[in-house]
Design an enzyme around this catalytic site. Sequence first.
Site, PDB file in Angstrom:
ATOM      1  N   ASP A   1      22.409  30.668  17.927  1.00 41.78           N
ATOM      2  CA  ASP A   1      23.563  31.565  18.017  1.00 41.78           C
ATOM      3  C   ASP A   1      23.910  31.995  16.586  1.00 41.78           C
ATOM      4  O   ASP A   1      24.954  31.665  16.045  1.00 41.78           O
ATOM      5  CB  ASP A   1      24.734  30.845  18.677  1.00 41.78           C
ATOM      6  CG  ASP A   1      25.890  31.788  18.988  1.00 41.78           C
ATOM      7  OD1 ASP A   1      25.750  32.998  18.737  1.00 41.78           O
ATOM      8  OD2 ASP A   1      26.927  31.312  19.461  1.00 41.78           O
TER       9      ASP A   1
ATOM     10  N   HIS B   1      24.148  36.698  27.599  1.00 38.88           N
ATOM     11  CA  HIS B   1      25.361  37.068  28.329  1.00 38.88           C
ATOM     12  C   HIS B   1      24.969  38.190  29.294  1.00 38.88           C
ATOM     13  O   HIS B   1      24.132  39.028  28.973  1.00 38.88           O
ATOM     14  CB  HIS B   1      26.438  37.624  27.397  1.00 38.88           C
ATOM     15  CG  HIS B   1      26.951  36.676  26.379  1.00 38.88           C
ATOM     16  ND1 HIS B   1      26.308  36.439  25.187  1.00 38.88           N
ATOM     17  CD2 HIS B   1      28.076  35.913  26.352  1.00 38.88           C
ATOM     18  CE1 HIS B   1      27.009  35.577  24.470  1.00 38.88           C
ATOM     19  NE2 HIS B   1      28.080  35.233  25.149  1.00 38.88           N
TER      20      HIS B   1
ATOM     21  N   ASP C   1      24.492  24.936  19.570  1.00 35.70           N
ATOM     22  CA  ASP C   1      24.323  26.267  18.992  1.00 35.70           C
ATOM     23  C   ASP C   1      24.051  26.081  17.510  1.00 35.70           C
ATOM     24  O   ASP C   1      24.946  25.713  16.739  1.00 35.70           O
ATOM     25  CB  ASP C   1      25.590  27.115  19.194  1.00 35.70           C
ATOM     26  CG  ASP C   1      25.583  27.841  20.532  1.00 35.70           C
ATOM     27  OD1 ASP C   1      24.665  27.599  21.332  1.00 35.70           O
ATOM     28  OD2 ASP C   1      26.491  28.649  20.771  1.00 35.70           O
TER      29      ASP C   1
END
Length: 480
Positions: A383, A146, A340
């Site tokens: 993730d 991010h 993920d």
Amino acid sequence: MPAADAAQIIIFHTTWKILDPKLLPPPMQSNWLFGEVKKMKAVKFLLWVLCLHIVSLAVGPSSKNPLVFKWYNAQEEILGKKMKDWMRFSVAFWHTFRGTGGDPFGASTKMWPWEDGTNSVAMAKRRMRANFEFIDKLGVDFWCFHDRDIAPDGKTLEESNANLDEVVALAKELQGRKIRPLWGTAQLFMHPRYMHGAATSSELGVYAYGAAQVKKAIEVTHYLGGENYVFWGGREGYQTLLNTDMERELNHMARFLEAAVAYKKKIGFNGTLLIEPKPQEPTKHQYDWDAATSANFLRKYGLAGEFKLNIECNHATLSGHSCHHELETARINGLLGNIDANTGDPQIGWDTDQFLTDIGEATMVMLSVVRNGGLAPGGFNFDAKLRRESTDVEDLFIAHISGMDTLARGLRNVAKLIEDGSLDELVLKRYQSFDSELGALVEAGKADFELLEKKAMEWGEPKVPSAKQELAEMIFQSAL
């Protein structure tokens, strides 16, 4: 070949070189011992067997070393692809290097040695160096990020962009030619400005700010050679419909995504745009609830050709589905783009983001991946985060190695199932009545109700065979 075999061959070749007089300095080539060993093929064979035995104690499925791959071997070919090409593993920057162990009931527990307690640009660069050292040691080719995880938010948008540029320049240098982002994204959920969402915010100023942030995030993803870009709308939803114009918010979200498509094409970014479904948390209802809801949204607004889905296993269970269901729903709709790789705890009703270690679940995940022909340009992103109580740097390696091994073992199990063929045969047999002439007409959309009624009267009460669920489960379990 298995990891154990790869290591055995390396040691075998090393031993062979030591025993081959031609590879020794001239004074040693006449050495009687080496001359005799060269002639004694049996001795070489015995030494080779000894090497295999020694190595087998250290690597492979029987190894007790937590830092050794037991099932994953990047170069081994399975079902026509190298393992690394089936998997395309990626390290998630936010959990691995920004995870603190904090939760709503307790403060941070992880004090990594590279941290200095600040969120400065200098600290961001130190984290980035740690990130690439970790990736290099783990032996993977991808990472995910991010924007606000890799670089601190500034007091203005301009300052935030400058911070990001400085850190991204270092990332570009550190990743070299081999490593690149599997995907990048913008963090549009943590800052207070996004309390009502970004693309679905009731405030135009927030909508514009979110668009500017995504614009920049797409640019840096493109600059770093990223292969995908993800939209996770954690706050794109509602808490109550009493104060929400849902139709207007959905229209706004579609316009936002259309603008992203247009900008991606304008700058020449060829990466895939991905939407990541999640039912709720932090909102009561997120608009991208699950794979089916997301597919419907994309079709309604004419975006199905521009986006695919990033399926997260923990999000699947929160929506009341299995990960396998979500992957199959995405796959049969032509929307499976990325995974993920994580899981949740069945006793805990929220997004725990644990590393996937269940062999059965991993095998079902890999069934979908193999049926999809792989995930490229997508892959598997971890993730997943360490548990709050896991605080050693070593734990970062153990968690990722375990996750990689679990999926690798799942792939091996799928290969067993395909080679055996019993499960595929069971499914084909279950639907064999549709392999008839009338069945072909039904599947081609050419059997009207009049024809079907005629056949129903002609055949009488149909005989319904067993679905053989227990046999299917037995076959599946036998491969684990």
